[in-house]
Design a protein around this motif. Sequence first.
Motif, mmCIF file in Angstrom:
data_model
loop_
_atom_site.group_PDB
_atom_site.id
_atom_site.type_symbol
_atom_site.label_atom_id
_atom_site.label_comp_id
_atom_site.label_asym_id
_atom_site.label_seq_id
_atom_site.Cartn_x
_atom_site.Cartn_y
_atom_site.Cartn_z
ATOM 1 N N ALA A 221 -31.174 76.743 11.297
ATOM 2 C CA ALA A 221 -31.282 76.233 9.921
ATOM 3 C C ALA A 221 -32.593 76.695 9.288
ATOM 4 O O ALA A 221 -32.616 77.134 8.131
ATOM 5 C CB ALA A 221 -31.200 74.711 9.919
ATOM 6 N N LEU A 222 -33.685 76.602 10.060
ATOM 7 C CA LEU A 222 -34.988 77.041 9.526
ATOM 8 C C LEU A 222 -34.983 78.540 9.263
ATOM 9 O O LEU A 222 -35.557 79.018 8.280
ATOM 10 C CB LEU A 222 -36.112 76.686 10.512
ATOM 11 N N LEU A 223 -34.339 79.286 10.156
ATOM 12 C CA LEU A 223 -34.254 80.734 9.989
ATOM 13 C C LEU A 223 -33.486 81.070 8.714
ATOM 14 O O LEU A 223 -33.926 81.891 7.897
ATOM 15 C CB LEU A 223 -33.538 81.324 11.208
ATOM 16 N N ALA A 224 -32.332 80.411 8.544
ATOM 17 C CA ALA A 224 -31.520 80.657 7.345
ATOM 18 C C ALA A 224 -32.299 80.260 6.091
ATOM 19 O O ALA A 224 -32.269 80.963 5.083
ATOM 20 C CB ALA A 224 -30.214 79.876 7.441
ATOM 21 N N LEU A 225 -33.020 79.141 6.179
ATOM 22 C CA LEU A 225 -33.812 78.679 5.031
ATOM 23 C C LEU A 225 -34.900 79.686 4.676
ATOM 24 O O LEU A 225 -35.115 80.017 3.505
ATOM 25 C CB LEU A 225 -34.446 77.319 5.338
ATOM 26 N N SER A 226 -35.574 80.207 5.710
ATOM 27 C CA SER A 226 -36.659 81.162 5.443
ATOM 28 C C SER A 226 -36.081 82.430 4.835
ATOM 29 O O SER A 226 -36.668 83.020 3.927
ATOM 30 C CB SER A 226 -37.448 81.460 6.708
ATOM 31 N N PHE A 227 -34.910 82.877 5.331
ATOM 32 C CA PHE A 227 -34.255 84.057 4.751
ATOM 33 C C PHE A 227 -33.858 83.777 3.308
ATOM 34 O O PHE A 227 -34.003 84.641 2.435
ATOM 35 C CB PHE A 227 -33.001 84.425 5.562
ATOM 36 N N TYR A 228 -33.359 82.569 3.071
ATOM 37 C CA TYR A 228 -32.892 82.219 1.730
ATOM 38 C C TYR A 228 -34.057 82.218 0.735
ATOM 39 O O TYR A 228 -33.962 82.792 -0.344
ATOM 40 C CB TYR A 228 -32.205 80.855 1.781
ATOM 41 N N ILE A 229 -35.159 81.581 1.137
ATOM 42 C CA ILE A 229 -36.328 81.518 0.252
ATOM 43 C C ILE A 229 -36.883 82.923 0.014
ATOM 44 O O ILE A 229 -37.380 83.255 -1.052
ATOM 45 C CB ILE A 229 -37.425 80.616 0.864
ATOM 46 N N THR A 230 -36.786 83.759 1.045
ATOM 47 C CA THR A 230 -37.374 85.107 0.959
ATOM 48 C C THR A 230 -36.499 86.066 0.158
ATOM 49 O O THR A 230 -37.022 86.898 -0.589
ATOM 50 C CB THR A 230 -37.583 85.680 2.375
ATOM 51 N N PHE A 231 -35.164 85.982 0.309
ATOM 52 C CA PHE A 231 -34.307 87.034 -0.254
ATOM 53 C C PHE A 231 -33.383 86.601 -1.380
ATOM 54 O O PHE A 231 -32.905 87.451 -2.130
ATOM 55 C CB PHE A 231 -33.434 87.645 0.859
ATOM 56 N N ALA A 232 -33.081 85.335 -1.493
ATOM 57 C CA ALA A 232 -32.096 84.928 -2.485
ATOM 58 C C ALA A 232 -32.608 85.207 -3.895
ATOM 59 O O ALA A 232 -33.797 84.984 -4.182
ATOM 60 C CB ALA A 232 -31.752 83.448 -2.323
ATOM 61 N N PRO A 233 -31.739 85.706 -4.781
ATOM 62 C CA PRO A 233 -32.181 86.029 -6.142
ATOM 63 C C PRO A 233 -32.756 84.797 -6.834
ATOM 64 O O PRO A 233 -32.210 83.701 -6.729
ATOM 65 C CB PRO A 233 -30.895 86.487 -6.837
ATOM 66 N N GLY A 234 -33.862 85.013 -7.511
ATOM 67 C CA GLY A 234 -34.471 83.937 -8.283
ATOM 68 C C GLY A 234 -35.399 83.028 -7.504
ATOM 69 O O GLY A 234 -36.150 82.267 -8.097
ATOM 70 N N LEU A 235 -35.374 83.116 -6.164
ATOM 71 C CA LEU A 235 -36.267 82.255 -5.380
ATOM 72 C C LEU A 235 -37.614 82.946 -5.157
ATOM 73 O O LEU A 235 -37.844 84.062 -5.615
ATOM 74 C CB LEU A 235 -35.606 81.844 -4.070
ATOM 75 N N LEU A 236 -38.478 82.275 -4.399
ATOM 76 C CA LEU A 236 -39.892 82.686 -4.315
ATOM 77 C C LEU A 236 -40.076 84.162 -3.950
ATOM 78 O O LEU A 236 -40.818 84.890 -4.616
ATOM 79 C CB LEU A 236 -40.611 81.792 -3.299
ATOM 80 N N GLY A 237 -39.413 84.600 -2.880
ATOM 81 C CA GLY A 237 -39.594 85.975 -2.420
ATOM 82 C C GLY A 237 -39.167 86.982 -3.477
ATOM 83 O O GLY A 237 -39.883 87.938 -3.781
ATOM 84 N N ASP A 238 -38.003 86.745 -4.050
ATOM 85 C CA ASP A 238 -37.468 87.649 -5.070
ATOM 86 C C ASP A 238 -38.367 87.624 -6.310
ATOM 87 O O ASP A 238 -38.630 88.675 -6.924
ATOM 88 C CB ASP A 238 -36.042 87.225 -5.423
ATOM 89 N N PHE A 239 -38.836 86.449 -6.672
ATOM 90 C CA PHE A 239 -39.705 86.297 -7.842
ATOM 91 C C PHE A 239 -40.992 87.111 -7.686
ATOM 92 O O PHE A 239 -41.395 87.859 -8.585
ATOM 93 C CB PHE A 239 -40.038 84.809 -8.035
ATOM 94 N N LEU A 240 -41.623 86.971 -6.517
ATOM 95 C CA LEU A 240 -42.883 87.697 -6.277
ATOM 96 C C LEU A 240 -42.633 89.205 -6.215
ATOM 97 O O LEU A 240 -43.435 89.998 -6.724
ATOM 98 C CB LEU A 240 -43.519 87.212 -4.970
ATOM 99 N N LYS A 241 -41.544 89.592 -5.588
ATOM 100 C CA LYS A 241 -41.217 91.028 -5.479
ATOM 101 C C LYS A 241 -41.009 91.612 -6.873
ATOM 102 O O LYS A 241 -41.526 92.690 -7.190
ATOM 103 C CB LYS A 241 -39.965 91.208 -4.635
ATOM 104 N N THR A 242 -40.274 90.909 -7.687
ATOM 105 C CA THR A 242 -40.014 91.385 -9.056
ATOM 106 C C THR A 242 -41.317 91.506 -9.835
ATOM 107 O O THR A 242 -41.509 92.463 -10.607
ATOM 108 C CB THR A 242 -39.043 90.434 -9.770
ATOM 109 N N ALA A 243 -42.211 90.548 -9.623
ATOM 110 C CA ALA A 243 -43.499 90.587 -10.330
ATOM 111 C C ALA A 243 -44.289 91.843 -9.956
ATOM 112 O O ALA A 243 -44.847 92.531 -10.819
ATOM 113 C CB ALA A 243 -44.312 89.329 -9.995
ATOM 114 N N VAL A 244 -44.333 92.145 -8.647
ATOM 115 C CA VAL A 244 -45.065 93.339 -8.193
ATOM 116 C C VAL A 244 -44.371 94.604 -8.702
ATOM 117 O O VAL A 244 -45.015 95.559 -9.153
ATOM 118 C CB VAL A 244 -45.178 93.356 -6.651
ATOM 119 N N GLU A 245 -43.030 94.588 -8.658
ATOM 120 C CA GLU A 245 -42.246 95.749 -9.135
ATOM 121 C C GLU A 245 -42.533 96.017 -10.603
ATOM 122 O O GLU A 245 -42.725 97.164 -11.013
ATOM 123 C CB GLU A 245 -40.750 95.409 -9.018
ATOM 124 N N ASN A 246 -42.531 94.936 -11.399
ATOM 125 C CA ASN A 246 -42.761 95.080 -12.838
ATOM 126 C C ASN A 246 -44.156 95.619 -13.106
ATOM 127 O O ASN A 246 -44.364 96.410 -14.027
ATOM 128 C CB ASN A 246 -42.580 93.740 -13.560
#
Lengths: 606, 74
Positions: A221-246
């Motif tokens: 569950a923790l693994l899935a949660l960490s993947f979700y926070i990191t990769f799911a669109p609109g969540l923290l990981g995706d948000f930060l990645k988009t910011a750096v990309e922009n």
Amino acid sequence: MHQRQEDLKLLLVGNPNAGKSTLFNALTRGHAKVGNWHGVTVGTLEKKTSLDGLSVTVCDLPGIYSVNGMSMEEKGAVSYIKAQTSAFLLFVAECAALDKVLPLIASLGVDERCALVLTKMRQFQKRGGKIDLKLLQTALGIPVLSAEGLPRRKLQAAVKALLQNGGKSRDLGNDKDAQEVRVRAREYQKHLSGFQGAKEELTRAEKLLSNGFFAIPLFFALLALSFYITFAPGLLGDFLKTAVENFFSGYLGGFAEKISSPVLRGFVRDGLLGSVGSVLCFLPQIVLLLLFLLLMEESGFLSRLAMLTDGVFSKVGLSGRAMFSLLMGFGCSAAAIMTTRGLDNKRVQKRVILCLPYISCSAKLPVYLTLSSSFFENPFLAVLLLYALGVGISFLVALFLKKDAPPFVMELAPLQVPRPVFIVKSLSFQVKQFIIKLGTVILAFFLFSWVLSSFRWDFCYCTPDESMLASICGGLKYLFAPIGCCDWKIAYAALSGLVAKENVAGALAMFYGGFPYSAASAFSFAVFLLACSPCVSAIAASARELGWGSALKNALIQTVSALLLSYLVYFLITGGGVYLLIVTAVIVAALLLGKNKVENLHRKRR
Amino acid sequence: MNITDLTEGDRCLVDTVSCPADLQERLFSLHIRSGEQIKLLKRSFFRKTFLVLAGGSKIALGKEVAACISVKKI
């Protein structure tokens, strides 16, 4: 013989998880890996430092339980200690486990100058423990120091004083028989004012995390949660990645477009921003995944997982101890290979090293995310699938190579709330290492690639298909033709992964901006990258453990089998599965018919 | 009887440890030695690993290792 000051060597000796690496870092401002796990340090680390004006080489060693160690790292550490004939031994012991280090002092400290440093005193006192340092000093015959709460300068001054006043531990006579030494060491315990060990009952948290029906689902569950926070669109990981990309493509890219010279514009836009920038934008997501791994290790949960999964690992010829190496593989393959020294023997180590390349390291993340957008709208599912596939292949390899599982004995690390300062320090160090790698190896590779792919042999600026690189690598275009990519640039990108896996994403970005082929080709290419040889750093780490011949042979077999696997996956995805089923059914039917005919023939003859 | 025969919470004295020398040495270092008192804290599911308290530390033992340690219940 008078030892020159510059020859002074200080060896940190003690049980695993005693705090030797933490002490090493405090004395030398070093970055030895520390963690809440018995067996984090697997090799000797040396660093010259100044202890309040005294020049000393401090050596961090793997933890040992006895001079007749069971694991390879223990044997290596003991050999190293015995080879250092004029070194000063600084025994490091956790207060609560002091009695375990006494036999080491009795065995190793008798003929050598030594002292004892006690760690984790505060924790020990909270549990009602007491140690009389003066009494202990008298009993052992060597100086004793508590390191708890000492700031760096005071610690360095205190260790310098130990070096200047250290003596040899009480002579046990000429009898070096191990049993006798242990019996004598036990006598020392009588001099210690009674200290209390761990509580006899498990706390509620310990009970839960030692229960497989709770802990294993919690881990997933923790693994899935960490993947979700990191990769799911609109969540923290995706948000930060988009910011750096922009920032790179938008803001810096805007500046690049204003450059008048086409060569310089191409260099900045494609050679720098397109390649290096495209790798750097994945840094936030890599950091989030590394954070998860650090929290697992630092909390002591990893120890419990190793205990609970030993049964599963033994089915594939490994033990629960392999859990640590395999989890480290999600961070970096080279570092994970080094941790295999903590395993029981060379045979087990070799099997784990052969499994590790299939565990997707953080360097593969940029290319997975680049490819996944071609076949999955939601990168979270795509990356989860690729990681799960890698773990599955890893287990299949372990099963294929299966021999008898080694015995499982492991001291559990204490459960604790991860220390924020430690987490921030570790993550900062990893980020720094990543940026250094990006600014050196990866940047140099892309500059080289950009020059070769932007100029003809007469140094006229041109498109990649007319360039020097095209004429050198043109023949490689057939390598990935069976997966629908008859393109030398794809092959070059794949081979660039041998230098550093991040290069693959950067090379694709430099040539195409993304992945230009179909979803089936993207997935098959991802499977190739998942299963192929690791980068040169990991190959070199493997060579250090197994020898260059084995390491290179394994790398070649992995790459060739990865290529064949990618062909098979493409064939199955693009409808070939139906043909495969038909052919398999025909073969099975033919075999069964043939078997029946032979049986009938035998019956008639009788 | 050996450790695999104990139930959670049982205290016992270690009688003999019958295993290869290097493993015996490791167990000795961890206070799993003849005459020492240990306590079985937890058994993992399907009894594959055993968590014991020995010498103040929590030690996880695989089933094969636990079966080598004969004990006397206190």
